[in-house]
Structures are given as C-alpha cells and as structure tokens.
Design an enzyme around this catalytic site. Structure first.
Site, short mmCIF file in Angstrom:
data_model
loop_
_atom_site.label_atom_id
_atom_site.label_comp_id
_atom_site.label_asym_id
_atom_site.label_seq_id
_atom_site.Cartn_x
_atom_site.Cartn_y
_atom_site.Cartn_z
CB VAL A 46 -8.39 4.49 -6.93
CG1 VAL A 46 -8.20 4.19 -8.41
CG2 VAL A 46 -8.98 5.89 -6.75
CB CYS A 47 -6.12 0.02 -4.82
SG CYS A 47 -4.83 1.29 -4.73
N PRO A 48 -9.10 -1.06 -5.18
CG PRO A 48 -10.74 -0.87 -3.51
CD PRO A 48 -9.41 -0.34 -3.94
#
EC number: 1.11.1.26
Length: 187
Positions: A46-48
């Site tokens: 999810v972070c990128p």
C-alpha cells in the site's frame, strides 16, 4: 492523547531527497506549512501507492507553501535503495525521513511497539510548528492525497480568518461559517 494544538517535539533524523542525504529537525517544519506522512515500511504494498499519489499532488502542495516529509522506521539508506529500485518510488521528489530509532514515531504517538513500525498517519503542521490536523488509518487502508490538499487549504484559510470555520467538504471560494450565538441551531 491528541497532538492537535501541540508543538512538534524536538527531533533529529537522517533523510533522503533528490539523490542526497540530509538531516531534518523540528526546525525544518517551521516557517512553512508541513505535512508529515508516516507509513509502515519501504518495499511494501500500500505504501508505494500512497507515496505515488502524494507525489502527484506535490506541485499543488508546493504552490500552497507546503513541504512534505514522508517517514517510516526504515533508514535513509533503505529509502535510497527503494528509490533506486522502484519505478514508482523513483519519481518521489519530497523528503523521505528515516526513523530507525523510532524517535519521530514516538514523538507523534504512531509507533506500533510490537512491530517496530509506524501507523499510517498524516499530520498537518502550521508555520509555528503546531499540529493542526491528524489522520491515522489502519495499515491496510491507503490515503487520498487530494484530501490532504483540501485540508491544507482549509487550515490556511482558518489561520488567516480565525473568526470563521470551514464546514464539511469546504472548497476554496465556498462559504464559511461564522460561529456565534446567532448560528446555534440554524444549520
């Protein structure tokens, strides 16, 4: 305990930006609007997507006088490696702060102790270094950077117009509220 209305605590951290390492302190968050975006870890899922979305709004934020600081408990070296090896992260222009000591994550009350990772959290900080907004999401729930832009615009408006308030879904140019006895029960 909420950090809204509180001054950012002192810190010193190493960061990566535009192919160089730099030191970041609480003083860097003053004399401008800042958004501090915590995320759990580099090289994840999810972070990128969130950082890419934030990059898509970076020019809009810069036009508003806002600097962005993304933070994870990884090191600044890991941020560079991720930047060098991910097409998505390679586009990032804003500051990527390393927090392996967990100092920032603890200062902002977002450290997940048992995992050694930060919550997915956003902090809007005014030019005095005072937290004006906080949003914390579950680790598997990504954020929308356009909402951050809207919140910044509202926070800036209210700072310039302290006797007014921005209602839900307020957009620049829309009507605001003037809290007072005459408004009670009329909305």
């Amino acid at each position: 305990m909420s950090l809204v209305g509180k001054e950012v605590l002192p810190f010193k951290a190493q960061a990566f930006q535009n192919n160089r390492f730099l030191e970041v302190t609480e003083e860097d968050l003053k004399d401008q609007w800042s958004v501090v975006v915590f995320y759990p870890a580099d090289f994840t899922f999810v972070c990128p997507t969130e950082l890419k979305d934030l990059q898509s709004q970076y020019d809009n934020l810069k036009e508003l006088g806002v600097e962005v600081y993304s933070v994870s408990t990884d090191t600044h070296y890991t941020h560079k490696a991720w930047h060098d090896n991910s097409q998505t992260i390679n586009e990032i222009e804003f500051v990527m702060v390393g927090d392996p000591s967990h100092e920032l994550s603890k200062n902002f009350n977002v450290l997940i102790e048992e995992e050694g990772l930060a919550d997915r959290a956003t902090f809007i900080i005014d030019p005095d270094g005072i937290v004006q907004g906080v949003e914390i999401n579950a680790g598997n729930l990504g954020r929308d950077a356009s909402a951050i832009v809207s919140k910044i615009k509202a926070a800036q408006y209210v700072r310039e117009n302290p006797n007014e308030a921005c209602p839900a879904k307020w957009q620049e140019g829309n009507k605001t509220l003037k809290p007072g006895v005459d408004l009670v029960g009329k909305i």
